[in-house]
Design an enzyme around this catalytic site. Structure first.
Site, short mmCIF file in Angstrom:
data_model
loop_
_atom_site.label_atom_id
_atom_site.label_comp_id
_atom_site.label_asym_id
_atom_site.label_seq_id
_atom_site.Cartn_x
_atom_site.Cartn_y
_atom_site.Cartn_z
N LYS A 117 0.84 -1.20 0.00
CA LYS A 117 0.00 0.00 0.00
C LYS A 117 0.87 1.25 0.00
O LYS A 117 0.54 2.26 -0.61
CB LYS A 117 -0.92 0.04 1.23
CG LYS A 117 -1.92 -1.08 1.29
CD LYS A 117 -3.09 -0.89 0.33
CE LYS A 117 -4.01 -2.08 0.47
NZ LYS A 117 -4.98 -2.31 -0.51
N LYS A 208 -5.55 -15.91 -10.70
CA LYS A 208 -6.42 -16.77 -9.90
C LYS A 208 -7.85 -16.26 -9.89
O LYS A 208 -8.10 -15.06 -10.04
CB LYS A 208 -5.88 -16.92 -8.47
CG LYS A 208 -5.95 -15.66 -7.64
CD LYS A 208 -5.75 -15.97 -6.15
CE LYS A 208 -6.30 -14.80 -5.32
NZ LYS A 208 -6.72 -15.15 -4.00
N LYS A 211 -12.66 -12.57 -6.17
CA LYS A 211 -13.83 -11.68 -6.15
C LYS A 211 -13.48 -10.29 -6.65
O LYS A 211 -14.36 -9.53 -7.03
CB LYS A 211 -14.44 -11.61 -4.75
CG LYS A 211 -13.53 -10.97 -3.72
CD LYS A 211 -14.23 -10.82 -2.39
CE LYS A 211 -13.24 -10.54 -1.29
NZ LYS A 211 -12.39 -11.70 -0.95
P1 ADP Z 1 -10.33 -13.30 -3.17
O1 ADP Z 1 -9.09 -13.41 -4.02
O2 ADP Z 1 -11.55 -13.71 -3.90
O3 ADP Z 1 -10.43 -11.92 -2.54
P2 ADP Z 1 -9.50 -14.03 -0.55
O4 ADP Z 1 -8.19 -13.37 -0.75
O5 ADP Z 1 -10.52 -13.36 0.33
O6 ADP Z 1 -10.15 -14.33 -1.97
O7 ADP Z 1 -9.22 -15.51 0.00
C1 ADP Z 1 -10.04 -16.20 0.91
C2 ADP Z 1 -9.51 -17.62 0.99
O8 ADP Z 1 -9.74 -18.32 -0.24
C3 ADP Z 1 -8.00 -17.71 1.24
O9 ADP Z 1 -7.75 -18.81 2.09
C4 ADP Z 1 -7.41 -17.96 -0.14
O10 ADP Z 1 -6.20 -18.68 -0.08
C5 ADP Z 1 -8.51 -18.79 -0.81
N1 ADP Z 1 -8.57 -18.51 -2.26
C6 ADP Z 1 -8.94 -17.35 -2.82
N2 ADP Z 1 -8.93 -17.43 -4.17
C7 ADP Z 1 -8.53 -18.70 -4.46
C8 ADP Z 1 -8.32 -19.41 -5.70
N3 ADP Z 1 -8.55 -18.84 -6.87
N4 ADP Z 1 -7.92 -20.71 -5.62
C9 ADP Z 1 -7.71 -21.30 -4.42
N5 ADP Z 1 -7.88 -20.68 -3.23
C10 ADP Z 1 -8.29 -19.39 -3.24
NA NA Z 2 -8.11 -10.97 -2.10
#
Ligand code: ADP
Ligand code: NA
Length: 344
Positions: A117, A208, A211
């Site tokens: 950040k 990946k 959201k």
């Molecule tokens: P996002 O990328 O959607 O914001 P988060 O960072 O909130 O997701 O991750 C929440 C949980 O889900 C974490 O434990 C993360 O490792 C897992 N996770 C998020 N995206 C993936 C993905 N594409 N494949 C596998 N695990 C994921």
């Molecule tokens: Na995230």
């Protein structure tokens, strides 16, 4: 030997997608079956973490309820695991403050998210100061709250992905600093690394599934209907090479579909084996197979989710109240030791 205590948290930021499910939440369900009965499982919907990025209050309230419904819908059993909203147990914030008084600012400011950040190179202290003055304190200090979440329940193990390991390291540091100042009252947690399974975006398979991706059809939500799943997988990016092969570098789209197929494969076949088996199929036929397996793999989640969220269904409120009670009890045990040790 003390029984294991496993703690994990999820932010209430919308319905989980297939990546969240495969990468994290499905393990939460599996732990219920694979851990011995005396292992305590504690799963928190961490709403206090969600407000490091401010959002409309009504949206947060809705997301908190949806997150609880989603956890129950995927099979979290509130009799086996303690499921609760973080802010319902104010002791998390109380312990955060106490930990803040022995935690190092230097350590916090070296953590990746804060540094990203700040987005400045080493040594540019003037820029540091101007940027830092606009950033919120919570963005710097939230790892202390994460440490409190873990330490307050005396967690011995925390399932996290590689990206989160430094936060567990920091929680251990917080426990060590506290124990050094006040006596050995806090338990140092260990990382429980889940098997790495990354689901990639359907529209941009080199990144990946997330959201934060703008395109909604880039991700499958665990509550999507069979038709929505079919449409999203149907429009997934593939390539025009003939036949099937598992090659994440040159064929990321096809490989992601093979990965997803293997995740739900009843025969436990890996993506390479599936590529061999279906070597003569085209992308369209592969997508049909993947659609069927995802629809079957998520079967029932949508129905249970919708049912739990209907106004006439009081189960969510009951489960929430019971989870709060259990989590407060677990937190209070630690807080009594902590308050006494500190002299509060
Ligand atoms: P996002 O990328 O959607 O914001 P988060 O960072 O909130 O997701 O991750 C929440 C949980 O889900 C974490 O434990 C993360 O490792 C897992 N996770 C998020 N995206 C993936 C993905 N594409 N494949 C596998 N695990 C994921
Ligand atoms: Na995230």
């Amino acid at each position: 030997v003390r029984p294991r205590v496993i703690f994990s948290g999820i932010q209430p930021t919308g319905v989980p997608h297939l990546g969240n499910y495969i990468g994290a939440l499905r393990q939460w369900v599996q732990l219920q079956h694979h851990e011995p009965q005396e292992t305590k499982l504690i799963y928190s919907i961490v709403d206090l973490h969600a407000i490091t990025m401010p959002q409309p209050p009504d949206q947060l309230r809705r997301c908190k309820r949806e997150a609880l419904a989603a956890l129950l819908a995927i099979g979290i059993d509130p009799d086996r695991a303690t499921v609760f909203h973080q802010s319902s147990v104010p002791a998390h914030s109380e312990l955060m403050w106490i930990l803040s008084c022995t935690a190092s600012v230097g350590y916090l400011s070296r953590m990746t998210q804060w540094k990203s950040k700040l987005n400045v190179s080493e040594g540019s202290t003037f820029a540091d100061r101007t940027i830092a003055s606009r950033l919120k304190l919570g963005l710097l200090s939230y790892p202390v709250l994460q440490a409190a979440d873990i330490l307050i329940h005396r967690a011995t193990h925390v399932p996290v992905g590689h990206d989160q390991q430094q936060h567990i390291e920091f929680a251990r540091e917080c426990a060590t600093n506290f124990n050094h100042a006040y006596g050995s009252h806090l338990v140092l947690p260990d990382v429980l690394i889940p098997p790495v399974r990354r689901v990639m975006s359907l529209t941009d398979p080199t990144s990946k599934m997330s959201k934060s991706h703008k395109l909604e059809r880039s991700r499958i939500l665990i509550t999507d209907s069979p038709n929505e799943i079919k449409t999203k997988i149907g429009s997934a990016l593939t390539d025009s090479m003939p036949g099937m092969s598992y090659d994440t570098v040159n064929r990321p789209g096809i490989s992601n579909l093979l990965d997803i197929l293997s995740i739900f494969d009843a025969g436990g076949r890996n993506p390479e084996q599936l590529a061999g088996e279906y070597r003569d199929l085209g992308p369209k036929q592969l997508k049909e197979l993947v659609t069927d397996s995802v629809v079957a793999g998520l079967d029932g989640i949508r129905e249970r989710y919708v049912e739990l969220l209907t106004a006439s269904d009081a189960r969510l409120d009951q489960i929430e109240a019971e989870g709060t009670r259990k989590a407060r009890e677990s937190a209070e045990e630690t807080m009594q030791l902590v308050r006494t040790a500190v002299g509060l």
